[in-house]
Design a protein around this motif. Structure first.
Motif, PDB file in Angstrom:
ATOM      1  N   UNK B 101       9.400   7.668   3.510  1.00 18.15           N
ATOM      2  CA  UNK B 101       9.872   6.608   2.618  1.00 18.15           C
ATOM      3  C   UNK B 101       9.246   6.704   1.231  1.00 18.15           C
ATOM      4  N   UNK B 256       8.610   4.266   7.044  1.00 18.67           N
ATOM      5  CA  UNK B 256       8.070   2.998   6.518  1.00 18.67           C
ATOM      6  C   UNK B 256       7.247   3.280   5.259  1.00 18.67           C
ATOM      7  N   UNK B 257       7.107   2.287   4.388  1.00 23.72           N
ATOM      8  CA  UNK B 257       6.267   2.492   3.194  1.00 23.72           C
ATOM      9  C   UNK B 257       4.796   2.664   3.572  1.00 23.72           C
ATOM     10  N   UNK B 263      -2.371   1.687   3.185  1.00 22.96           N
ATOM     11  CA  UNK B 263      -1.994   0.269   3.208  1.00 22.96           C
ATOM     12  C   UNK B 263      -3.082  -0.623   2.624  1.00 22.96           C
ATOM     13  N   UNK B 268      -1.963   0.247  -2.489  1.00 25.62           N
ATOM     14  CA  UNK B 268      -0.789  -0.446  -3.031  1.00 25.62           C
ATOM     15  C   UNK B 268      -0.786  -0.421  -4.557  1.00 25.62           C
ATOM     16  N   UNK B 271       0.355   2.870  -5.569  1.00 23.82           N
ATOM     17  CA  UNK B 271       1.803   2.995  -5.405  1.00 23.82           C
ATOM     18  C   UNK B 271       2.533   2.355  -6.589  1.00 23.82           C
ATOM     19  N   UNK B 272       2.112   1.132  -6.925  1.00 23.79           N
ATOM     20  CA  UNK B 272       2.766   0.440  -8.052  1.00 23.79           C
ATOM     21  C   UNK B 272       2.538   1.220  -9.355  1.00 23.79           C
ATOM     22  N   UNK B 275       4.724   4.381  -9.448  1.00 27.79           N
ATOM     23  CA  UNK B 275       6.143   4.082  -9.694  1.00 27.79           C
ATOM     24  C   UNK B 275       6.365   3.677 -11.155  1.00 27.79           C
ATOM     25  N   UNK B 276       5.484   2.819 -11.641  1.00 28.35           N
ATOM     26  CA  UNK B 276       5.619   2.333 -13.015  1.00 28.35           C
ATOM     27  C   UNK B 276       5.481   3.480 -14.019  1.00 28.35           C
TER      28      UNK B 276
END
Lengths: 175, 558
Positions: B101, B256-257, B263, B268, B271-272, B275-276
């Protein structure tokens, strides 16, 4: 490139109260700005204004930009936040082995393609033609001014001019 | 589960690793010969293209933009070619193969980044001429904004070039069955020399044609492999997903993410941030901006970008299928053993489908994939070199130094020398990088683009009160913050996969600095503009009214 005469800032694009005139046939690829306003529904009662204004282009551009950015940014933010906070929800299978997270990703991709196509079409319809008309108007104006200046210079006593050599001017007229 | 992956997801995203390994162990001698012959053929064809299509007069517009003669569709193909780097082909496939994912999310972010470019394309083309410095110049005159643009361009281009060249050298050497450091350095130098030749001879027209050929070839190749994968699973996506989840060794967690970055709160945030950074930076790299400026006008630039969104979107979908296919048919153990970031996944998959390289069909498919990767790297590094050389010659030499009083002939001569200079620097650094994990350089390049280029562009094109001080603060602040934070991140020290694994000065916890540096650069641009507004504008500073008229209508632009 002819010298550009920038329009006044924040020119009100409000409707003038003159009775509507019969529109002249537009030049190829351009239309009178007033027709665009009416066609776009931005100023439905607006007759053709006396001179084209930058305001409708500015307004339409901002509206289209904000719409495209808001839709895609919101979907992106929702997906990223869900991936960080609701992993179980995204792992819910919705069609066979395809889960909600993957389905959302595909939907977002489809949304991006659709909004991109729509953004391009609407920009062409609402912005490009108006911008072309404005540019043509300003260039014609600048050309007329240049002609007038040339005529004035031709009437004045001539004097020899120094040669320029092959210089390349890096900035456009607007800079 | 994060243990299998080194802490450089963004690095895997945009570029081939220095260890981007080919499955040379599975290659027979005949396949290696076929690969070598194909490489030579492509090299020769690309050189011919550049020689015949290259500029025949010393005109800057011809060299920088091919006189803007490309149609929107041609420009879209070239734009897609500039955007689809080895990272998209190899890195994204690998991340999908290993992380499921999270790889899909990355592929989507890669496409969404072009949405940002779509918003900027028309105003950027209207405002600009050739380089990033030309766009900045509509809001602030003089040499300082152009120098800032050159610094930002080089800060993006140099790391991106080094990581691509070093990865390409390693991969090419391994494809040819050569494993020594010397052989890899030789391959790096040869590819770098080719890159310089393409750029010097072809200019924008030649590199555009190479990009177009590359996109068609790469697209055809990955579609052929994807068709083969889907055919293997009887065109049943559920079966493919099932097999991929089994092959990954992760079971249901594969889809799944959180598999790639964990986790935890830090995972997280990573991850953000990733993506950004990708969404805001990947499409705002200077070579993409220069490509947009090669469109005939603003509308054509926007149209080209729209077509590119569709092409890259389809490409990333196919790449996701390939990643799943690699997980299903090759398995994560083999993929991670060849390269921990999974960048060998595509070549491993190509060596597996259609009966493997022992069969004719399998051999041809493998050779086509290898050639696609090779041509992809060549084309992208040529584009990067052209952009860096253009900023050196146009922004620095012609404008900051000679204040725009340089003849076209002298500027074209300067840009050719700049290609040689920048190319030589890139080759030397890439050869020195062999043996080091320099994947973080690609995440650095994207982060610098998102931090130093995007805020200044957005403010320049859309904010009335933006001024010289704001521009300089946001550009230099963005460069310093992204480079500084990346240097203090776990990608450089303090982890087994860092550039310096024995050292530990990593006080910044995130792998990508974008989460901090991008908002900070926007803030700096705003604060600098407020501060700059207190002082009177320098004489000759362009007015916003003129700039806005140009941005919206294109009047005054070439």
């Amino acid at each position: 490139m002819p010298a550009m005469q920038p329009p006044p800032r924040r020119t009100a694009a409000g409707p003038t109260r003159r009775p509507p005139r019969r529109a002249q046939a537009p030049a190829p690829g351009t239309q009178a700005p007033g027709l665009h306003l009416r066609a776009a529904g931005l100023h439905p009662q607006a007759p053709e204004p006396a001179a084209p204004s930058l305001a409708p282009v500015r307004t339409a551009t901002r509206r289209l930009n904000r719409g495209f950015a808001a839709v895609n940014a919101a979907c992106f933010a929702v997906t990223v936040l869900l991936a960080c906070t609701a992993e179980d929800l995204l792992a819910t299978e919705v069609a066979g082995r395809v889960n909600l997270g993957m389905a959302l990703g595909l939907l977002q991709g489809a949304l991006l393609l659709w909004t991109a196509a729509r953004f391009d079409r609407r920009s062409e319809h609402l912005c490009d033609r108006r911008a072309d008309a404005l540019r043509a108007h300003w260039e014609a104006q600048a050309g007329a001014e240049a002609d007038a200046e040339a005529r004035t210079q031709a009437q004045a006593p001539s004097r020899p001019r120094a040669g320029h050599g092959h210089r390349y001017r890096s900035h456009g007229a607007a800079r | 589960m994060t243990t299998a992956l080194p802490p450089s997801p963004a690095g895997a995203l945009l570029l081939a690793a220095p260890h981007a390994a080919a499955p040379h162990a599975v290659l027979g001698e005949s396949t290696q010969t076929m690969v070598l012959i194909s490489f030579m053929v492509f090299v020769g064809l690309a050189l011919l293209l550049c020689v015949f299509a290259g500029p025949d007069r010393d005109e800057v517009a011809d060299f920088y933009t091919a006189n803007r003669t490309l149609t929107p569709l041609q420009n879209a193909l070239a734009l897609s070619g500039d955007y689809i780097s080895a990272a998209t082909v190899l890195g994204t496939t690998g991340i999908v193969a290993l992380s499921g994912y999270d790889g899909f999310a990355l592929a989507f972010s890669t496409v969404l980044a072009l949405g940002v470019l779509l918003l900027l394309a028309r105003p950027m083309r209207n405002a600009g001429r050739y380089t990033l410095g030309d766009i900045f110049a509509i809001r602030a005159s003089g040499g300082a904004p152009r120098t800032a643009a050159a610094v930002a361009t080089l800060a993006v281009s140099l790391p991106f070039l080094v990581v691509q060249l070093s990865g390409a050298g390693s991969a090419t050497a391994l494809l040819l069955g050569l494993t020594s450091d010397g052989a890899q350095q030789t391959c790096t130098a040869l590819i770098g020399a080719l890159m310089v030749c393409y750029t010097v001879l072809g200019g924008m027209r030649g590199t555009s044609l190479v990009q177009i050929v590359k996109v068609v070839l790469t697209f055809g190749t990955v579609v052929a492999v994807a068709v083969s994968v889907l055919h293997h699973f009887d065109w049943h996506p559920g079966a493919l997903l099932d097999a991929a989840a089994r092959g990954s060794g992760q079971g249901d967690a594969y889809l799944r993410p959180g598999l790639q970055l964990g986790h935890t709160a830090e995972g997280r945030l990573n991850f953000i941030g990733l993506q950004l950074t990708v969404v805001l930076g990947a499409a705002c790299m200077p070579h993409m901006i220069m490509r947009v400026n090669a469109a005939p006008d603003g509308a054509a630039a926007r149209r080209s970008t729209r077509h590119a969104v569709a092409m890259v979107g389809l490409f990333c979908l196919v790449v996701a299928v390939l990643g799943l296919g690699a997980a299903a048919m090759v398995g994560d153990r083999v993929i991670a053993a060849v390269n921990p970031n999974g960048q060998g996944a595509l070549l491993l998959l190509a060596g597996t489908v259609e009966g493997g390289t022992a069969t004719t069909a399998g051999g041809v498919l493998f050779t086509a994939v290898a050639c696609s990767v090779f041509v992809t790297v060549l084309a992208v590094v040529a584009g990067i070199t052209l952009t860096a050389a253009a900023t050196l010659a146009h922004d620095v030499h012609a404008h900051a130094v000679h204040r725009g009083r340089l003849t076209q002939k002298r500027e074209v001569r300067a840009v050719r020398w700049s290609v040689l200079l920048f190319g030589a620097l890139g080759i030397v650094l890439s050869m020195a990088a062999q043996g080091y994990n320099v994947q973080f350089l690609s995440s650095l390049a994207v982060a610098v683009a998102a931090s130093a280029v995007l805020p200044a562009l957005v403010y320049s094109l859309f904010w009335e009160r933006f001024n010289r001080t704001g521009l300089l603060w946001s550009v230099y602040g963005g460069v310093l913050l992204s480079v500084g934070l990346q240097a203090c991140s776990p990608t450089v020290s303090g982890s087994p996969f860092a550039l310096f694994p024995q050292s530990d000065f990593a006080w910044f916890p995130l792998q990508t600095p974008g989460l901090v540096s991008v908002p900070a650069a926007f803030l700096l641009g705003w604060a600098g503009s407020l501060r700059g507004a207190r002082r009177p504008a320098p004489a000759g500073e362009p007015s916003y009214a003129a700039a806005e008229a140009r941005i919206l209508t294109g009047i005054g632009s070439e």
